[in-house]
Write an enzyme that holds these catalytic residues in place. Sequence first.
Site, mmCIF file in Angstrom:
data_model
loop_
_atom_site.group_PDB
_atom_site.id
_atom_site.type_symbol
_atom_site.label_atom_id
_atom_site.label_comp_id
_atom_site.label_asym_id
_atom_site.label_seq_id
_atom_site.Cartn_x
_atom_site.Cartn_y
_atom_site.Cartn_z
ATOM 1 N N SER A 45 116.264 94.767 -9.066
ATOM 2 C CA SER A 45 115.798 95.840 -8.197
ATOM 3 C C SER A 45 116.864 96.932 -8.038
ATOM 4 C CB SER A 45 115.365 95.259 -6.848
ATOM 5 O OG SER A 45 114.552 96.169 -6.152
ATOM 6 N N ASP A 157 109.076 93.840 -8.674
ATOM 7 C CA ASP A 157 110.477 93.682 -8.268
ATOM 8 C C ASP A 157 111.118 92.384 -8.759
ATOM 9 O OD1 ASP A 157 112.833 93.210 -6.499
ATOM 10 O OD2 ASP A 157 112.071 94.974 -5.444
#
Length: 266
Positions: A45, A157
Amino acid sequence: MENTHNSPKVGLALGSGGARGLAHIGILKVFEEHHIPVDLIAGSSIGALVGALYSVGHTPQQMSQFTTHFPQKFWVDYSVPKMGFIKGDKIKEIMRLLTKRQRIEDASIPLSIVATNLQKGERRVFSEGPIAEAVRASISIPGIFVPEKLDGEYYVDGGVIDRVPVSVVKKMGADFIIAVDVSYYEATHPITSIFDVIAQSIDVMEREILRYSMVDADIMIRPQVGHYSINHFSEIEALIKEGEKAAQELVPQIKVMLESGRENQS
C-alpha cells in the site's frame, strides 16, 4: 544508498497504513543521514508507493516536497460509487510521471510490491511490470478505491493480506531485515463519514491480522502515529517527523547489528 561489498544485504519492509505511512519518508531520511544502506525494498500500500519512489532515485526530501505540492484535488478523482469512491486514475498517472514509466525490474534498488488478488483471495507479489500499475493495485483500499484490473483480475490493497511484507523482502535475499509498522491506531478518531467507516474497519482488520502473524524482522520500527487516521493526509510534516524520531532512536542498534554482520561475513 549503496552497500559496501562485504556488508550484509539490508532489506526494508514498508507496511501499509494510509496517511500514517508518510512516516516512511522520515525513516528513509534518517537512514540517509546516518549512511544506513537499503539494498532491497518490499512494500504494501503506502509502503509500496514510498518504496517505489525511493527505488527509482527520489530522495526523502523530494518525496516530502511531492506530498506537499500534490494536495488531494490533484490525486483524488471521485466517481459514482460502484466498486469504489475514487477511480485512482490520477494517482496512477502521477506515479507514471514520477517514475518515468519505469518497470519494477529496472528500479535502481530491487523492489517488490504487494497487492491482494480479490477473486483468488491471495497475495500477489509484483517483481516485474510497470511500477505505476503495481502501486495503484497495492494502494486500493477496498470500498474507497476502485480495484485495479490487471490481466483480467481485480487487485486491492496489499495490506489486506500482508501488512508488513517481511517474508517478501527475506525471499528477495535480505541478510538483515528492517520492518516498519504503522498499523497501530488509537480508537479515538471521530467517525463522521462513510470514508471514516471504511478506513477504520480496514484498519482494525489489518491490525488484527498483523497481531497474529509472525513478523520475523531483525529491527522493527513503529512510529508513534496512532493518533492519526489513515486518511489524515493534512498532517504531512508531523507524520514525517514521527518517522524521523522513531528511526533516530534505533540508529545505534541498527549500526551495531550491521557491524556485527560485516564481521561475520569477513
